[in-house]
Structure formats: structure tokens, C-alpha cells
Enzyme design. Structure first.
Site, PDB file in Angstrom:
ATOM      1  N   ASN A 176       1.533   7.047   3.156  1.00 53.05           N
ATOM      2  CA  ASN A 176       2.082   5.995   4.019  1.00 53.05           C
ATOM      3  C   ASN A 176       3.593   6.012   4.044  1.00 53.05           C
ATOM      4  OD1 ASN A 176      -0.383   5.120   4.714  1.00 53.05           O
ATOM      5  ND2 ASN A 176      -0.449   3.392   3.298  1.00 53.05           N
TER       6      ASN A 176
ATOM      7  N   LYS B 110       1.388   4.434  -0.937  1.00 55.31           N
ATOM      8  CA  LYS B 110       1.012   5.753  -1.444  1.00 55.31           C
ATOM      9  C   LYS B 110       1.703   6.799  -0.574  1.00 55.31           C
ATOM     10  CE  LYS B 110      -3.502   5.298   0.862  1.00 55.31           C
ATOM     11  NZ  LYS B 110      -3.697   3.829   1.003  1.00 55.31           N
TER      12      LYS B 110
ATOM     13  N   THR C 299      -8.692   7.456  -2.483  1.00 58.30           N
ATOM     14  CA  THR C 299      -8.093   7.615  -3.805  1.00 58.30           C
ATOM     15  C   THR C 299      -7.885   6.278  -4.506  1.00 58.30           C
ATOM     16  OG1 THR C 299      -6.214   8.453  -5.038  1.00 58.30           O
ATOM     17  CG2 THR C 299      -5.741   7.540  -2.872  1.00 58.30           C
TER      18      THR C 299
ATOM     19  N   ASP D 119       0.825  -1.215   0.000  1.00 58.46           N
ATOM     20  CA  ASP D 119       0.000   0.000   0.000  1.00 58.46           C
ATOM     21  C   ASP D 119       0.858   1.264   0.000  1.00 58.46           C
ATOM     22  OD1 ASP D 119      -2.741   1.205   2.139  1.00 58.46           O
ATOM     23  OD2 ASP D 119      -2.232   1.496   0.027  1.00 58.46           O
TER      24      ASP D 119
ATOM     25  N   ASP E  49       2.903   1.480   7.122  1.00 59.79           N
ATOM     26  CA  ASP E  49       1.470   1.233   6.924  1.00 59.79           C
ATOM     27  C   ASP E  49       1.069  -0.094   7.524  1.00 59.79           C
ATOM     28  OD1 ASP E  49       2.958  -0.005   4.620  1.00 59.79           O
ATOM     29  OD2 ASP E  49       1.010  -0.987   4.559  1.00 59.79           O
TER      30      ASP E  49
END
Ligand SMILES: CC(=O)N[C@H]1CCN(c2c(Cl)cnc3[nH]c(-c4cn(C)nc4C)nc23)C1
Length: 275
Positions: A143, A140, A173, A138, A156
Site C-alpha cells: 500500500n 504494508k 498476509t 493498513d 490505501d
């Protein structure tokens, strides 16, 4: 000390609690100091009631199980956890230079050298995770944190903590998800390679590649892999190749460490037999 951390039963009394660092759907993250060692940590407090309401306890257990066994300079450490009547507490490494996306907002976009450094660290962390069959970290910008020496840390557990001024594109998002994710079919480690390309694009241009006003437009752009490079800022063709390869489905490769020569990102990729 580490083995002690694993066996030791922590309680809130072991810590002096400092300022809040971030606030989220499931709780808050506080600066904290472990009293005996004076070790500074980030204490993530999650409310059991919220976790129960959202039926995420088992997900939290799995995420904590994974995170506590990952040891990598670019992955935020989870030292331990404990709970009381109402809350679950995660004892996390404190990243002294805060959140990467704030840094990105401040300087609009990063130089190729800085982007290459971050992407190389992310690639190393992902190769380490994939080596342990841990995928989908994850990655992004929300994070990603920055350590005291400016090093990137993936932070994360599948829960992003919303700090005070959330990014506009943050709420739900889709920007970082590859086609297989937005079509919610099974995915494998190559999801992370896709996200790495999306992140590299955003580091260099300041916006994610498939951003659009409506979710449906972002969805369509992702599924059609509608990748366009703006004319400004000027970005090297090597960097564009890296982003294209990562996003255009040549997922069968795992990126060896990215090298840069004179601000150029040069991709040294090795093909790996499909596992
Ligand atoms: C996605 C996510 O977990 N976001 C943040 C909230 C605080 N938390 C931190 C976590 Cl989990 C660990 N270290 C942090 N350091 C900071 C921070 C440092 N400065 C100077 N400013 C901030 C903010 N925050 C953290 C994670």
C-alpha cells in the site's frame, strides 16, 4: 480548483484513460488525464457487482469519506469520486515512481538512510492521521507508493489493488498485524506503531519479522512477539532499538520525527499521556 473538485460532478467524459496501472479483486487502476486541466491522475475503477457481492459498499463509503479529508504529503490524495450504472470511480493522486514493494524486491533491502527517510515520512503521516482520530491505515509495502520526488505515499482504502506480479507473502498476509489484530480484539492507534516497526524491519532486512511457512506459525510468532534480528545485513543498534520499541509494546509513545546521524537511526520519542 480543489473546492471545484469537491463540488463538481465528475463523469468518465472528463478523462482520457491511459494504461492500466494495477488490477485487483474489485477492479482496475488506470492512468488518466483530466481533459480541462491536463492533470494526470490514477483512476481506480470498482465494479458495483463485486462490491455488492462482498458487502463492502458501506466500508468503501467510509474509506472514501476519510481519505477525501486527509491532506498530507505522505498520504495519497483522493480528489473525488463518481459512479455510473455498473462502476464506482475514485479519482486519486498519481504516484509517478510506482510501488515501493517493487523497489524493495529489486534492491532486496534498503540502506539505513533510505529506510529512515521512509519510516520518518510514515511516522509523520501516522501522527497526522492519529491527530484526526484516523487509525489503522493498513501500512504494508503493497500500500506504499513513491511520488515523483521519491517521497513515500500511503495509498490505501482498505483495498489493495493487486498489480500484475503480486508478492508471494501478499495473499492474506498476517505479517503486519500485531497480537491484538490477529486475536481480532479491539485495537487503537498503537496498531499503526506496531506496523511501523514491522515495516522498518522489512525495509532493513528484506523480509517481515514474523514470516513463517504456515499461517499458524506466523500467528504464533506474532502473539509471542518472537522478534529475532538476522546477523546479515548488519543493522545499527539504534535501528534495532526502534524496531524493538515499536514492536515490544511500548506503544504509549508516539514517535517524533526519526532523525539519523551517519546512517544511524536515532529515535526521538516523546511520551504522550494516554488519550
Ligand atoms: C495498492 C495499490 O493501490 N497499488 C497500485 C496499483 C496502481 N495504483 C496506483 C495509484 Cl492508486 C496511484 N499512483 C500510481 N502510480 C502507479 C505506478 C507508477 N508506475 C511507474 N508504476 C505504477 C504501478 N501505480 C499507482 C495503486
Amino acid at each position: 480548483e480543489v473546492s471545484g473538485a469537491e463540488k463538481k460532478r465528475w463523469t468518465l467524459n472528463d478523462f482520457d484513460i491511459g494504461k492500466p496501472l494495477g488490477r485487483g479483486k474489485f477492479g482496475h487502476v488506470y492512468l488518466a488525464r483530466e481533459k480541462r486541466s491536463n492533470h494526470i491522475v490514477a483512476l481506480k475503477v470498482l465494479f458495483k457487482s463485486q462490491l455488492q457481492q462482498s458487502q463492502v459498499e458501506h466500508q468503501l463509503r467510509r474509506e472514501v469519506e476519510i481519505q477525501s479529508h486527509l491532506r498530507h504529503p505522505n498520504i495519497l490524495r483522493l480528489y473525488g469520486y463518481f459512479y455510473d450504472q455498473k462502476r464506482v470511480y475514485l479519482i486519486l493522486e498519481y504516484a509517478a515512481k510506482g510501488e515501493l514493494y517493487k523497489e524493495l524486491q529489486k534492491c532486496k533491502y534498503f540502506s539505513e538512510r533510505r529506510a529512515a527517510t521512509y519510516v520518518a515520512s510514515l511516522a509523520r503521516a501516522l501522527i497526522y492521521c492519529h491527530g484526526k482520530h484516523v487509525i489503522h491505515r493498513d501500512i504494508k509495502p503493497e500500500n506504499l507508493l513513491i511520488g515523483a520526488q521519491g517521497e513515500l505515499k500511503i495509498a490505501d482504502f482498505g483495498w489493495s489493488v493487486h498489480t500484475f506480479n503480486r508478492r508471494r507473502t501478499m495473499c492474506g498476509t498476517l505479517d503486519y498485524l500485531p497480537p491484538e489484530m490477529v486475536e481480532s480484539v479491539e485495537h487503537d492507534a498503537s496498531v499503526d506503531i506496531w506496523s511501523l516497526g514491522v515495516l522498518c524491519y522489512e525495509f532493513l532486512y528484506g523480509v517481515p519479522p514474523f514470516e513463517a511457512k504456515e499461517h499458524s506459525d506466523t500467528y504464533r510468532r506474532i502473539v509471542q512477539v518472537d522478534l529475532k534480528f538476522p546477523l546479515k545485513p548488519i543493522v545499527s543498534s539504534a535501528a534495532k532499538d526502534l524496531i524493538s520499541q515499536s514492536i515490544n509494546g511500548s506503544h504509549q509513545f508516539s514517535i517524533e520525527i526519526l532523525k539519523y546521524v551517519d546512517n544511524d537511526i536515532r529515535l526521538k520519542s516523546m511520551t504522550k499521556p494516554m488519550q
